[in-house]
Design a protein around this motif. Structure first.
Motif, mmCIF file in Angstrom:
data_model
loop_
_atom_site.group_PDB
_atom_site.id
_atom_site.type_symbol
_atom_site.label_atom_id
_atom_site.label_comp_id
_atom_site.label_asym_id
_atom_site.label_seq_id
_atom_site.Cartn_x
_atom_site.Cartn_y
_atom_site.Cartn_z
ATOM 1 N N ALA A 252 0.812 -1.218 0.000
ATOM 2 C CA ALA A 252 0.000 0.000 0.000
ATOM 3 C C ALA A 252 0.844 1.266 0.000
ATOM 4 O O ALA A 252 0.486 2.268 -0.619
ATOM 5 N N ASP A 253 1.970 1.235 0.703
ATOM 6 C CA ASP A 253 2.815 2.426 0.835
ATOM 7 C C ASP A 253 4.263 2.002 0.645
ATOM 8 O O ASP A 253 4.827 1.316 1.487
ATOM 9 N N ARG A 254 4.863 2.419 -0.445
ATOM 10 C CA ARG A 254 6.213 1.960 -0.780
ATOM 11 C C ARG A 254 7.297 2.841 -0.164
ATOM 12 O O ARG A 254 8.379 2.994 -0.716
ATOM 13 N N GLY A 255 6.999 3.395 0.997
ATOM 14 C CA GLY A 255 7.975 4.222 1.687
ATOM 15 C C GLY A 255 9.017 3.384 2.403
ATOM 16 O O GLY A 255 8.914 2.158 2.501
ATOM 17 N N LEU A 256 10.031 4.058 2.935
ATOM 18 C CA LEU A 256 11.137 3.356 3.581
ATOM 19 C C LEU A 256 10.694 2.633 4.848
ATOM 20 O O LEU A 256 11.173 1.543 5.153
ATOM 21 N N LYS A 257 9.772 3.247 5.599
ATOM 22 C CA LYS A 257 9.311 2.615 6.836
ATOM 23 C C LYS A 257 8.592 1.301 6.533
ATOM 24 O O LYS A 257 8.820 0.280 7.191
ATOM 25 N N ALA A 258 7.718 1.327 5.519
ATOM 26 C CA ALA A 258 7.008 0.105 5.133
ATOM 27 C C ALA A 258 7.978 -0.922 4.561
ATOM 28 O O ALA A 258 7.837 -2.127 4.791
ATOM 29 N N LEU A 259 8.975 -0.451 3.814
ATOM 30 C CA LEU A 259 9.975 -1.369 3.264
ATOM 31 C C LEU A 259 10.746 -2.061 4.380
ATOM 32 O O LEU A 259 11.002 -3.272 4.318
ATOM 33 N N HIS A 260 11.094 -1.307 5.414
ATOM 34 C CA HIS A 260 11.837 -1.899 6.530
ATOM 35 C C HIS A 260 11.013 -2.997 7.202
ATOM 36 O O HIS A 260 11.534 -4.075 7.514
ATOM 37 N N ALA A 261 9.719 -2.742 7.421
ATOM 38 C CA ALA A 261 8.870 -3.747 8.067
ATOM 39 C C ALA A 261 8.741 -4.993 7.201
ATOM 40 O O ALA A 261 8.799 -6.124 7.697
ATOM 41 N N SER A 262 8.579 -4.795 5.891
ATOM 42 C CA SER A 262 8.458 -5.938 4.987
ATOM 43 C C SER A 262 9.761 -6.729 4.924
ATOM 44 O O SER A 262 9.766 -7.963 4.965
ATOM 45 N N LEU A 263 10.884 -6.011 4.848
ATOM 46 C CA LEU A 263 12.191 -6.676 4.831
ATOM 47 C C LEU A 263 12.422 -7.473 6.110
ATOM 48 O O LEU A 263 12.874 -8.620 6.078
ATOM 49 N N ALA A 264 12.117 -6.843 7.248
ATOM 50 C CA ALA A 264 12.338 -7.507 8.533
ATOM 51 C C ALA A 264 11.490 -8.762 8.656
ATOM 52 O O ALA A 264 11.921 -9.768 9.232
ATOM 53 N N THR A 265 10.288 -8.729 8.099
ATOM 54 C CA THR A 265 9.397 -9.890 8.180
ATOM 55 C C THR A 265 9.893 -11.031 7.307
ATOM 56 O O THR A 265 10.050 -12.169 7.761
ATOM 57 N N LEU A 266 10.163 -10.739 6.037
ATOM 58 C CA LEU A 266 10.550 -11.798 5.111
ATOM 59 C C LEU A 266 11.969 -12.296 5.359
ATOM 60 O O LEU A 266 12.305 -13.423 4.983
ATOM 61 N N ALA A 267 12.802 -11.464 5.985
ATOM 62 C CA ALA A 267 14.153 -11.925 6.306
ATOM 63 C C ALA A 267 14.129 -13.068 7.311
ATOM 64 O O ALA A 267 15.097 -13.810 7.444
ATOM 65 N N GLN A 268 13.012 -13.214 8.015
ATOM 66 C CA GLN A 268 12.865 -14.277 9.011
ATOM 67 C C GLN A 268 12.006 -15.407 8.440
ATOM 68 O O GLN A 268 11.028 -15.847 9.043
ATOM 69 N N ALA A 269 12.403 -15.869 7.255
ATOM 70 C CA ALA A 269 11.599 -16.866 6.543
ATOM 71 C C ALA A 269 11.468 -18.160 7.334
ATOM 72 O O ALA A 269 10.418 -18.810 7.311
ATOM 73 N N ASP A 270 12.514 -18.555 8.052
ATOM 74 C CA ASP A 270 12.423 -19.786 8.841
ATOM 75 C C ASP A 270 11.380 -19.651 9.943
ATOM 76 O O ASP A 270 10.631 -20.590 10.224
ATOM 77 N N GLY A 271 11.342 -18.480 10.577
ATOM 78 C CA GLY A 271 10.319 -18.247 11.587
ATOM 79 C C GLY A 271 8.925 -18.275 10.987
ATOM 80 O O GLY A 271 7.983 -18.806 11.584
ATOM 81 N N LEU A 272 8.780 -17.714 9.787
ATOM 82 C CA LEU A 272 7.486 -17.752 9.103
ATOM 83 C C LEU A 272 7.067 -19.187 8.803
ATOM 84 O O LEU A 272 5.882 -19.536 8.895
ATOM 85 N N ILE A 273 8.031 -20.026 8.440
ATOM 86 C CA ILE A 273 7.712 -21.428 8.163
ATOM 87 C C ILE A 273 7.215 -22.120 9.428
ATOM 88 O O ILE A 273 6.235 -22.877 9.405
ATOM 89 N N VAL A 274 7.872 -21.862 10.556
ATOM 90 C CA VAL A 274 7.435 -22.452 11.826
ATOM 91 C C VAL A 274 6.006 -22.025 12.148
ATOM 92 O O VAL A 274 5.158 -22.843 12.530
ATOM 93 N N ILE A 275 5.720 -20.742 11.981
ATOM 94 C CA ILE A 275 4.379 -20.225 12.273
ATOM 95 C C ILE A 275 3.350 -20.850 11.330
ATOM 96 O O ILE A 275 2.263 -21.270 11.756
ATOM 97 N N ALA A 276 3.693 -20.921 10.043
ATOM 98 C CA ALA A 276 2.759 -21.496 9.070
ATOM 99 C C ALA A 276 2.504 -22.974 9.350
ATOM 100 O O ALA A 276 1.364 -23.454 9.247
ATOM 101 N N LEU A 277 3.539 -23.707 9.723
ATOM 102 C CA LEU A 277 3.358 -25.131 10.025
ATOM 103 C C LEU A 277 2.470 -25.323 11.247
ATOM 104 O O LEU A 277 1.644 -26.244 11.287
ATOM 105 N N ARG A 278 2.632 -24.460 12.241
ATOM 106 C CA ARG A 278 1.760 -24.555 13.414
ATOM 107 C C ARG A 278 0.311 -24.288 13.014
ATOM 108 O O ARG A 278 -0.610 -24.966 13.474
ATOM 109 N N ASN A 279 0.113 -23.299 12.155
ATOM 110 C CA ASN A 279 -1.234 -22.992 11.691
ATOM 111 C C ASN A 279 -1.831 -24.165 10.915
ATOM 112 O O ASN A 279 -3.005 -24.524 11.107
#
Length: 437
Positions: A252-279
């Motif tokens: 929605a907003d391609r600003g630096l703050k939004a980019l940082h949040a998106s980068l920080a989230t996807l950089a933790q792909a292993d953590g996302l996999i753990v969360i998705a597997l639990r779900n």
């Protein structure tokens, strides 16, 4: 239940592509086993009841075997260091019962040791488990007996004592249940932006809920187990919601703050996999019914995340394609966008579960196809720039650098065939630039 990876499986060796002057080292995704939060100073101590815990575990093992007079001596010797001073030294009654049934011999052995078990061992195990699972006293944990084994031993001893000492077992169950509820409440109230390590913290919290579940199953938790399962499902949904919010923000907003949040989230792909597997485990275990107007909460959380990931991939490719075609984009930002694409592919490729949604495979294929097209576009535009007269050396070098970044992405995604074609264009461009000075 699915196997939950917490480290990227890098066993699939890739052939290093022949791109000159830049070695394509495989980019390692961030490990979900990053340094855990430092425990508070008062808790950085060994748990209480270590001796009682080890003795209880050994006693439970001895009582499971064949009861003989010799084993009776071993049991009494094991418990002697824990005998209160005012309790008379127990005498082995088994020599006079040779030939009796195993059940009668066991009952005879339990009578003289019962007070030591209920008044010393079980309270010690209670304190030990609460310290390790709730208070967080984990010093020297690698040398301690398994908490699950201790829970099973505690349950077995209470059963052997015909319910004697059950209050200590209930105290452990109550402490675990209360801690689980407090943990879930604290985490789900946190509305701060996702930062580096935020997703991994949520993933580690979910793994701790798995330990709580196994403990309560071993202890016979019953109602407490149901509550912990509910809190775990709640936390898994919340974690997916937070990840969805973070990447939706950049769409929605391609600003630096939004980019940082998106980068920080996807950089933790292993953590996302753990969360998705639990779900996905939650969806499989609960089998919630859905209707035309109601979508189960667990499934909705996963679908929302995958929809956001799809929209993010479109946004990323739109930006990267413009840059690869020669558009103005900071090189660091270009690399950051490629890292997000790589993390999305890593998530799709390594999410292994029987209930894996078809949308994951569709997204993975979409990432592969668009990355392939992007590599071809970059190679063609690079050659066009080199053939133009006069040659724009600055644009050519910028495209060359971006082509090398794309080559790394192809390498990480395992697209070796596409990589060779792009590498050939990069070689030709580099040699031409060197020849033209």
């Amino acid at each position: 239940m699915a196997f939950w990876p917490t480290k990227y499986d890098d066993s699939r060796g890739r052939r290093t592509p022949p791109v000159p002057a830049q070695t394509l080292a495989r980019t390692q995704p961030p490990s979900s086993q990053s340094a855990p939060d430092a425990p508070a100073a008062p808790n950085a101590r060994p748990p209480r009841g270590i001796d009682e815990a080890r003795t209880a575990l050994r006693l439970a093992q001895l009582l499971r075997g064949t009861i003989t007079p010799l084993r009776g001596d071993t049991v009494l010797e094991l418990l002697e260091p824990h005998r209160p001073k005012l309790v008379p030294r127990p005498i082995n009654p088994l020599p006079g019962l040779v030939g009796q049934s195993p059940g009668r011999m066991l009952e005879a052995l339990l009578r003289p040791i019962g007070q030591i078990v209920t008044d010393v061992l079980l309270p010690g195990v209670r304190d030990h488990l609460i310290d390790r699972l709730v208070t967080g006293r984990t010093a020297h944990e690698e040398s301690l007996p398994s908490a699950i084994d201790l829970a099973e031993a505690m349950q077995a001893l209470v059963s052997r004592m015909r319910g004697g000492g059950k209050s200590h077992l209930k105290a452990v169950i109550a402490a675990i249940e209360l801690d689980a509820r407090a943990t879930a409440d604290a985490l789900t109230r946190d509305r701060r932006p996702i930062d580096v390590g935020g997703i991994d913290r949520l993933a580690r919290a979910l793994l701790r809920f798995e330990v709580r579940r196994m403990m309560l199953e071993a202890l016979g938790g019953g109602t407490a187990l149901q509550d912990v399962v509910y809190q775990s499902r709640r936390l898994a949904r919340y974690s997916l919601h937070r990840a969805t919010e973070a990447i939706e923000g950049f769409v929605a907003d391609r600003g630096l703050k939004a980019l940082h949040a998106s980068l920080a989230t996807l950089a933790q792909a292993d953590g996302l996999i753990v969360i998705a597997l639990r779900n996905l485990d939650d969806q499989e275990e609960t089998k919630e019914e859905s209707g035309p107007f109601v979508e189960p909460a667990d499934r909705k959380a996963m679908n929302d995340w995958l929809s956001a990931a799809w929209r993010l991939s479109d946004t990323l490719f739109d930006l990267v394609e413009k840059a690869a075609a020669g558009g103005e984009l900071d090189d660091l930002l270009f690399a950051a966008l490629l890292r997000q694409l790589r993390s999305l592919h890593h998530f799709c490729a390594d999410l292994t579960h029987a209930g894996r949604p078809a949308a994951v495979d569709t997204l993975k294929q979409r990432l592969v196809e668009r990355t392939d097209a992007l590599a071809k576009l970059t190679g063609e535009r690079l050659i066009e720039t080199m053939l133009r007269r006069p040659t724009d050396a600055a644009s050519a070098r910028r495209l060359l650098g971006r082509g090398q970044s794309l080559a790394q992405l192809l390498h990480d995604m395992g697209l070796d065939g596409d990589l060779e074609e792009l590498a050939m264009h990069l070689v030709m461009a580099r040699e031409a630039l060197a020849h033209n000075g």
